[in-house]
Design a protein around this motif. Sequence first.
Motif, PDB file in Angstrom:
ATOM      1  N   ARG A 183      33.388  43.795 -32.363  1.00  0.00           N
ATOM      2  CA  ARG A 183      32.790  44.405 -33.532  1.00  0.00           C
ATOM      3  C   ARG A 183      31.714  45.385 -33.107  1.00  0.00           C
ATOM      4  O   ARG A 183      31.246  45.363 -31.977  1.00  0.00           O
ATOM      5  CB  ARG A 183      32.156  43.330 -34.416  1.00  0.00           C
ATOM      6  CG  ARG A 183      33.149  42.418 -35.107  1.00  0.00           C
ATOM      7  CD  ARG A 183      32.459  41.186 -35.646  1.00  0.00           C
ATOM      8  NE  ARG A 183      31.248  41.539 -36.374  1.00  0.00           N
ATOM      9  CZ  ARG A 183      31.223  41.920 -37.664  1.00  0.00           C
ATOM     10  NH1 ARG A 183      32.326  41.943 -38.341  1.00  0.00           N
ATOM     11  NH2 ARG A 183      30.098  42.255 -38.241  1.00  0.00           N
ATOM     12  N   GLY A 184      31.328  46.233 -34.035  1.00  0.00           N
ATOM     13  CA  GLY A 184      30.226  47.139 -33.780  1.00  0.00           C
ATOM     14  C   GLY A 184      30.427  47.951 -32.514  1.00  0.00           C
ATOM     15  O   GLY A 184      31.526  48.446 -32.246  1.00  0.00           O
ATOM     16  N   PHE A 185      29.373  48.069 -31.721  1.00  0.00           N
ATOM     17  CA  PHE A 185      29.404  48.901 -30.517  1.00  0.00           C
ATOM     18  C   PHE A 185      30.456  48.411 -29.524  1.00  0.00           C
ATOM     19  O   PHE A 185      30.980  49.180 -28.729  1.00  0.00           O
ATOM     20  CB  PHE A 185      28.021  48.899 -29.859  1.00  0.00           C
ATOM     21  CG  PHE A 185      27.831  49.987 -28.856  1.00  0.00           C
ATOM     22  CD1 PHE A 185      27.530  51.273 -29.272  1.00  0.00           C
ATOM     23  CD2 PHE A 185      27.960  49.740 -27.500  1.00  0.00           C
ATOM     24  CE1 PHE A 185      27.362  52.295 -28.352  1.00  0.00           C
ATOM     25  CE2 PHE A 185      27.794  50.764 -26.575  1.00  0.00           C
ATOM     26  CZ  PHE A 185      27.490  52.034 -27.001  1.00  0.00           C
ATOM     27  N   VAL A 195      23.344  47.022 -35.432  1.00  0.00           N
ATOM     28  CA  VAL A 195      24.120  46.829 -34.201  1.00  0.00           C
ATOM     29  C   VAL A 195      24.902  45.520 -34.297  1.00  0.00           C
ATOM     30  O   VAL A 195      26.091  45.447 -33.984  1.00  0.00           O
ATOM     31  CB  VAL A 195      23.207  46.799 -32.954  1.00  0.00           C
ATOM     32  CG1 VAL A 195      23.976  46.331 -31.720  1.00  0.00           C
ATOM     33  CG2 VAL A 195      22.584  48.163 -32.708  1.00  0.00           C
ATOM     34  N   VAL A 196      24.217  44.488 -34.795  1.00  0.00           N
ATOM     35  CA  VAL A 196      24.846  43.168 -34.855  1.00  0.00           C
ATOM     36  C   VAL A 196      25.913  43.114 -35.941  1.00  0.00           C
ATOM     37  O   VAL A 196      26.973  42.530 -35.756  1.00  0.00           O
ATOM     38  CB  VAL A 196      23.766  42.082 -35.109  1.00  0.00           C
ATOM     39  CG1 VAL A 196      24.421  40.724 -35.299  1.00  0.00           C
ATOM     40  CG2 VAL A 196      22.778  42.047 -33.962  1.00  0.00           C
ATOM     41  N   GLU A 197      25.627  43.755 -37.073  1.00  0.00           N
ATOM     42  CA  GLU A 197      26.496  43.555 -38.233  1.00  0.00           C
ATOM     43  C   GLU A 197      27.511  44.671 -38.475  1.00  0.00           C
ATOM     44  O   GLU A 197      28.376  44.541 -39.326  1.00  0.00           O
ATOM     45  CB  GLU A 197      25.642  43.351 -39.492  1.00  0.00           C
ATOM     46  CG  GLU A 197      24.754  42.102 -39.432  1.00  0.00           C
ATOM     47  CD  GLU A 197      25.560  40.798 -39.423  1.00  0.00           C
ATOM     48  OE1 GLU A 197      26.793  40.855 -39.594  1.00  0.00           O
ATOM     49  OE2 GLU A 197      24.958  39.726 -39.234  1.00  0.00           O
ATOM     50  N   SER A 198      27.399  45.781 -37.756  1.00  0.00           N
ATOM     51  CA  SER A 198      28.339  46.882 -37.968  1.00  0.00           C
ATOM     52  C   SER A 198      29.769  46.406 -37.729  1.00  0.00           C
ATOM     53  O   SER A 198      30.040  45.697 -36.764  1.00  0.00           O
ATOM     54  CB  SER A 198      28.032  48.022 -36.997  1.00  0.00           C
ATOM     55  OG  SER A 198      29.105  48.951 -36.994  1.00  0.00           O
TER      56      SER A 198
END
Lengths: 326, 951
Positions: free
Chosen positions: B192-194, A245-248
């Motif tokens: 970023r991400g979600f 979640v943090v690094e995506s």
Amino acid sequence: MVMEADPFMLIEGMTIAGLAVGATQGYIYLRSEYPIAHQILNEALAKAEAANLLGENIQGSGKTFHLEVRLGAGAYICGEETSLLESLEGKRGLVRAKPPLPAIVGLFGQPTIVNNVLSLAAVPYILAEGAKAYADYGMGRSLGTLPFQLAGNIKRGGLVELAFGLTLRELLEDFGGGTFSGRPMRAVQVGGPLGAYLPESQWDTPLDYESFAAVSAVLGHGGVVAFDDTVDMSQQARFAMEFCVVESCGKCTPCRIGSTRGVEVIDRIVNDENREDNLELLNDLCDTMIDGSLCAMGGMTPFPVKSVINHFPEDLHKPVTEDMAS
Amino acid sequence: MLQHFDPNKDYGTPARVSENLVTLNIDGVEVTVPEGTSVLRALLKRTSTFLNCVPAITWKHSALAVSAQWKLKVAAAPCFLYHTCRKRHVCYYAEQQAGETAPQHHGAVHLRSPAGLSDLSSNGNCELQDVAGAVGLREVRYGFEGNNHLDAKKDESNPYFTFDPSKCIVCSRCVRACEEVQGTFALTIDGRGFDSKVAAGQDDGFLASDCVSCGACVQACPTSTLMENSVIERGQPEHSVVTTCAYCGVGCAFKAEMKGNEVIRMVPFKDGEANRGHSCVKGRFAFGYATHDDRVTEPMIRDSIDQPWKKVSWEEAFSFAAGRIKDIQAKYGRESVGGITSSRCTNEETYLVQKLIRAAFGNNNTDTCARVCHSPTGYGLKTTLGESAGTQTFDSVMKADMVMVIGANPTAAHPVFGSRLKRRVREGCGLIIADPRTTELVKSPHIIADHHLKLRPGTNVAFINAMAHVVITEGLEDKEFIANRCDNTAYNKWREFISEERHAPEQTEDITGIPAAEIRSAARLFAAAPNAAIFYGLGVTEHSQGSSMVMGIANLALATGNIGREGVGVNPLRGQNNVQGSCDMGSFPHELPGYQHVADDAIRGRFEASWGVTLDNEPGLRIPNMFNSAIDGTFRGMYCQGEDIAQSDPNTNHVDQALRSLDCLIVQDIFLNETAKYAHVFLPGASFLEKDGTFTNAERRINRVRQVMPPLSGMADWEVTMALSNALGYEMNYSHPSEIMDEIATLAPTFKGVSYDRLEELGSIQWPCNDAAPEGTPTMHIENFPIGLGNFAITEYVATEERSTRKFPLLLTTGRILSQYNVGAQTRRTPNQAWHDEDVLDLHISDAEMRGISDGDWVGISSRAGDTVMRARITDKVQPGVVYTTFHHPGSGANVVTTDNSDWATNCPEYKVTAVQVVKVNSPSSWQQNYQNFDDQQQDFLKQGRESVSQ
């Protein structure tokens, strides 16, 4: 350590690699968290240039190779080769689709080879001592050496450079000396935060890429994190999803949304809400992320999760305590 | 041509062109595709059901290069959809369909259901919904309680579309369309991400961002996140008609998507050969003027312009108009009347108007608005290359290695071509800009011109001569091309002329203001490029030496061998949708259709035989001559179709005087435009949506214009012209515009092979289309020129008389902006006003400071022709000593200031250079006060006319 202690090994390796593929420009992509490595590398580059070991017409050979250090801004995903290229181009670190492979269309649209320090630093040795000398280390297709990083609940943590082929148990016991807490060791994560958790039954696996792949684990960069029997493996599975979640980078759906949903689904399992349905859903989610993600970030996040489902199922079936429910 | 509404089949990734073919096996059937084709595209060729069955949403945009945001294994095959096809690829798609849908399909759709599938509005317009239906999705396994974006706020700042992030699946198609297709880079993924989300600019909303509202993102969006407001308000269209845009000379093909007779939206047609599925804000969105309340749909007449209008029947209008024209001719002679054809109308309509003038009026007093824009192109290119038209297709630019843009601002005036050019420049093509202003092409995201040659207005010829001087004196010319393809006597003469030291960049530096080293460097780059193309606009033609400059450009192209293949050429960017066509159709006083001179007895004989009349063998009056003769009292009647000379022609005071002198002005238009305020007969015109015919774009491409709704007035424009001719006693009898085209094909040799049937067959045709080139001619002059050998013309630089003086120290140059079009009659009646609701004067900070002018101040602009007032905008886009404005709003009076200086050969006005003074003022100019009074009076007369009872 190579960059801080022997930067010329890397510079030499990259120069040889550049000459081998006909490249005239090389880049070292360095995380900004290593300011000393940055300073040392730049000094080394300046010295190499002054000595005409880099630049135009190297040592009168007519060959040209320029080398430059570029700083990243700290995103984990920028270790992925295509994100790294995007970042080098000054863009957001987002994964690119492959193909085209970077070797065909890479940095600024030019053919680019992307290797890690480990590979490039091995080049001078191989050229100096010959391929045979290098191949004498290691086993199977995993040749040479790897600096293993022992960490976590381990008595003697630190860095051990070994030839491939030792078993994980030997590494943990002979070099690591067992757990720091003295309690029995229960699980070992190998290969970084996206590596699988290995139960004791797998600890006799030899430390080489092929043997690890055979047990659905990864050797990766050789990071080894040990846990004793107080560990809650459901929380370790959750941590894998949380890390994602943090690094995506957010580019592909399985990773961007899947990781968030993964955390939510694991929480429901732990809280015993439709536990069996949610376990099935978690399995399906892992498959979707493995098959559907664009790069290894989303593709490997399920590895630790699946290893928990397969090897430590009891931790996902614990009764809900008041403490957990809160 | 009515079609059922059906989204274009999209093959997901671009088509590849290759001589090598690859055969792969899909479900046991062999499919052969060009090398480089993606597996996805090959699969879609095999089965259309695949379209809806695989979550390939993120690639399904053929204009975008392959970028899988989604990796998917096709069943058991060891290949991925976005891979290029290889031999022996075997895909088992059907097997998978027969069995259970792969779990990852489900997983994908479940994950991508941001708002819940039942909540997705705009049924039939959401690919996510289609996929969900195809995989049989009934519920979302993850539930709705988790983290989500359902509360994300809508962005309704753009007047044409809404961005609803709660429906967004962050597929990036919009971002990539903005980057790869449009080249504006206004959109990005923020966070970023979600938390990743689509953001315009610095997340400051679409309207406030760099967004140019081209709509490519709306078209690319696979969900209803980005959606046209018209669809949100009125629902999905039911059928569609392919037609051609009526704004600029790019000639974009559009699908008019309709509900009954109402246009719901315009979607650029992917098979459109000029636009390749792209559009700009005008073409895609600004069509609402066609049904604006200001449309005048009933004929009106009045005895004099100080009287109210009176609504009449068509018959009465025709008989009143014909009677007046006949009376004038009886009293003042055959030559005392004339007409102006329209570049906004179809070829067929234009052809009929000039035919009416030549056959029914019996003289050659016909002219067209090309007089005031590209007449020097016609003259200059005919003299040097032998044909009055651009040499290439727009596609050709994709093979150019170097592009020189002179006096043109394509990203504003020809936006779809501008995007194309930017795309090519991003691929590495060199770019030289010659322009007094800093246009978007000089520097914008991912675009930096190699050279910006910032010349002084009016010094074009000195500049182009200096470029050619460097090429010749440094030996950079293409000797082989010159020897084989050019007239060597003319070349040697020109070579001697251009080699003279006075043309050296070091000598012209003081004239043009361009540093000599920069010219030398640019000339070397241009000459060294394997394929170098020149694109130019009105900054070349609208000068006292417009024709010389066009010839200078042709000289340079000939000298460097850049004619006769793809990727090169001389490309005039024509201003209006059918300005090429109106010239082709014989609108000029000296040329019959097909650029055939009226003085040639044989040619005239053919027309006389066909038309059954005797034709005048003397060229007639040009527009400026008509104005002068009107003031002299020898020219008293005019038929003006679809052109607003009162606003667009220079020196408004002079035009005003001329129009007031007429005894009969017949205006045919969709609105009571500026010219119609001086008219005695108003004939309601039809908008392009009501037309059936053809437009010819800047690449000589004849495109079909298809009627999508019936004419509001009940009569098509060609029917009106025909009825007027019949009332004048010259019989015309056509039952369909195709018959007019058939007649054109018999008379104009370059149109010999053109017919509506051929157009349906081929989509579009680039003339010349004849026995030698039955499918038209995309690239001209491949083997030889129509005049045999290329002709070098001597282009002596002569400074314009319009130069800065103590009284008028600044040079005014005029141009256009993106959101408004020409005189603004159309775009001012659309929400495009949101971007540009008044004309402003751009001036450099140093000139502003010297005069105590601040940004937004009212300033008076005066020239020897007149003065007007507008707001100042301080900018570094113009150089010191130069000021710039547009003429989209009639009250701005930009053309009150411009003078009647004109091109020596063609009388094209010198709009681009007017010596002016600018001072801070606090009230409108006297012209503006008079204009306002006149406008109020005429609007009142119109109101009375509308309220009158038709007799």
